[in-house]
Design an enzyme around this catalytic site. Structure first.
Site, short mmCIF file in Angstrom:
data_model
loop_
_atom_site.label_atom_id
_atom_site.label_comp_id
_atom_site.label_asym_id
_atom_site.label_seq_id
_atom_site.Cartn_x
_atom_site.Cartn_y
_atom_site.Cartn_z
N ASN A 12 -16.47 -7.46 -20.48
CA ASN A 12 -15.03 -7.51 -20.21
C ASN A 12 -14.75 -6.69 -18.96
OD1 ASN A 12 -12.27 -7.44 -20.24
ND2 ASN A 12 -12.07 -6.28 -22.15
N LYS A 59 -11.94 -6.32 -17.46
CA LYS A 59 -10.57 -5.75 -17.43
C LYS A 59 -10.01 -5.96 -16.01
CE LYS A 59 -12.09 -2.77 -21.12
NZ LYS A 59 -12.01 -1.51 -21.84
N HIS A 87 -7.14 -7.65 -27.88
CA HIS A 87 -7.80 -6.45 -27.34
C HIS A 87 -6.88 -5.24 -27.47
CE1 HIS A 87 -9.69 -3.61 -24.62
NE2 HIS A 87 -10.81 -4.29 -24.83
N GLU A 92 -13.73 -2.98 -32.15
CA GLU A 92 -13.70 -2.00 -31.08
C GLU A 92 -12.76 -0.86 -31.47
OE1 GLU A 92 -14.73 -3.91 -26.99
OE2 GLU A 92 -12.61 -4.15 -27.34
N GLY A 104 -13.97 3.33 -23.55
CA GLY A 104 -13.89 4.05 -22.28
C GLY A 104 -13.98 5.57 -22.41
N SER A 162 -17.73 1.97 -25.63
CA SER A 162 -18.75 2.86 -25.05
C SER A 162 -20.18 2.40 -25.32
CB SER A 162 -18.54 4.31 -25.51
OG SER A 162 -17.32 4.80 -24.96
P1 13P Z 1 -15.94 0.34 -22.74
O1 13P Z 1 -17.28 -0.34 -22.86
O2 13P Z 1 -15.61 0.74 -21.33
O3 13P Z 1 -15.79 1.43 -23.72
O4 13P Z 1 -14.85 -0.77 -23.12
C1 13P Z 1 -15.02 -1.53 -24.26
C2 13P Z 1 -14.03 -2.64 -24.27
O5 13P Z 1 -12.84 -2.43 -24.34
C3 13P Z 1 -14.56 -4.01 -24.14
O6 13P Z 1 -13.57 -4.94 -24.42
#
Ligand code: 13P
Length: 235
Positions: free
Chosen positions: A6, A8, A88, A157, A163, A193
């Site tokens: 992802n 983002k 999400h 998640e 993050g 993470s």
């Molecule tokens: P991170 O891998 O940066 O923690 O993000 C996970 C996420 O939100 C994937 O959709």
């Protein structure tokens, strides 16, 4: 296994093209049979790939219309997009999407035959109240969601793991995933993470069918390394 990246609000169109070239050649050079999905930003959706699925991070549940700032079915169809991320945590918690809006989006894109990666996960304050509260919080995130939809992938998640560099213990991941497994036969991804140094271990857990990766997947070589780890698990 299913490995999804992802992006983002990261990467330009040019950067996405360079990234896709690296991942696509890795997948074909290594005859990878796992399902690889990337979710680039809207501006970088125009890309045809033989071996990597391109999905969209969001969509508005209409054919087209007066919805300023949104992207609807008509625009996604033009790029051949048939995969979408719904629910999400950043859309729930930062953009304020309600369960009702999320369920409407889910119904619309399911009716259109999209593959849906549906995300659930709890904030830290919920996790701290123990497993019963945690599981009922996640249950509520399935309100209005048809779990028998065939083209469904679920991603667990935890909000506090996204993050932050923090991850639940393997036992905590397995506990949530086994609760999810009792509800559905859909593949179950873990996200939050995931990095090169923990992806293999997480993918090896019971009832974990893959990973949804944010920041660590922004590096094409790191994402390829995770794909290699998934391939290794099958040997
Ligand atoms: P991170 O891998 O940066 O923690 O993000 C996970 C996420 O939100 C994937 O959709």
């Amino acid at each position: 296994m299913i490995l999804a990246a992802n992006f983002k609000a990261n990467k330009t169109r040019q950067e996405t093209q360079a990234y896709m070239a690296v991942v696509e050649s890795f997948v074909s050079a290594n005859a990878i049979e796992d399902t690889i999905i990337t979710f680039p930003p809207f501006t970088a959706l125009e890309h045809t790939s033989r071996n990597v699925l391109i999905g969209v991070q969001n969509g508005y549940p209409v054919q087209n219309g007066a919805f300023t700032g949104e992207i609807a079915l008509e625009q996604l169809e033009e790029f051949g997009i048939k995969t979408i991320l719904i629910g999400h945590s950043e859309r729930r918690h930062i953009l304020g999407e309600t369960q009702e809006q999320i369920a409407a989006k889910y119904r619309f894109f399911a009716d259109q035959g999209f593959a849906i990666v549906y995300c659930v996960g709890e904030p830290l304050s919920v996790r701290q109240q123990g497993e019963e509260v945690l599981l009922s919080y996640i249950d509520a995130q399935f309100e209005g969601i048809d779990l028998s939809y065939l083209d469904l992938i679920i991603a667990y998640e935890p909000v506090w793991a996204i993050g932050t560099g923090l991850t639940p213990t393997n036992e905590q991941i397995e506990a949530v995933h086994s609760a999810l497994r009792r509800k559905t036969t859909a593949p179950l991804l873990y996200g939050g993470s995931v990095k090169v140094n923990n992806a293999g271990e997480i993918m090896a857990l019971t009832n974990v069918d893959g990973v949804l990766v944010g920041s660590a997947a922004l590096s094409a070589s790191d994402f390829c390394e995770m794909i290699a780890q998934a391939a290794e698990l099958k040997k």
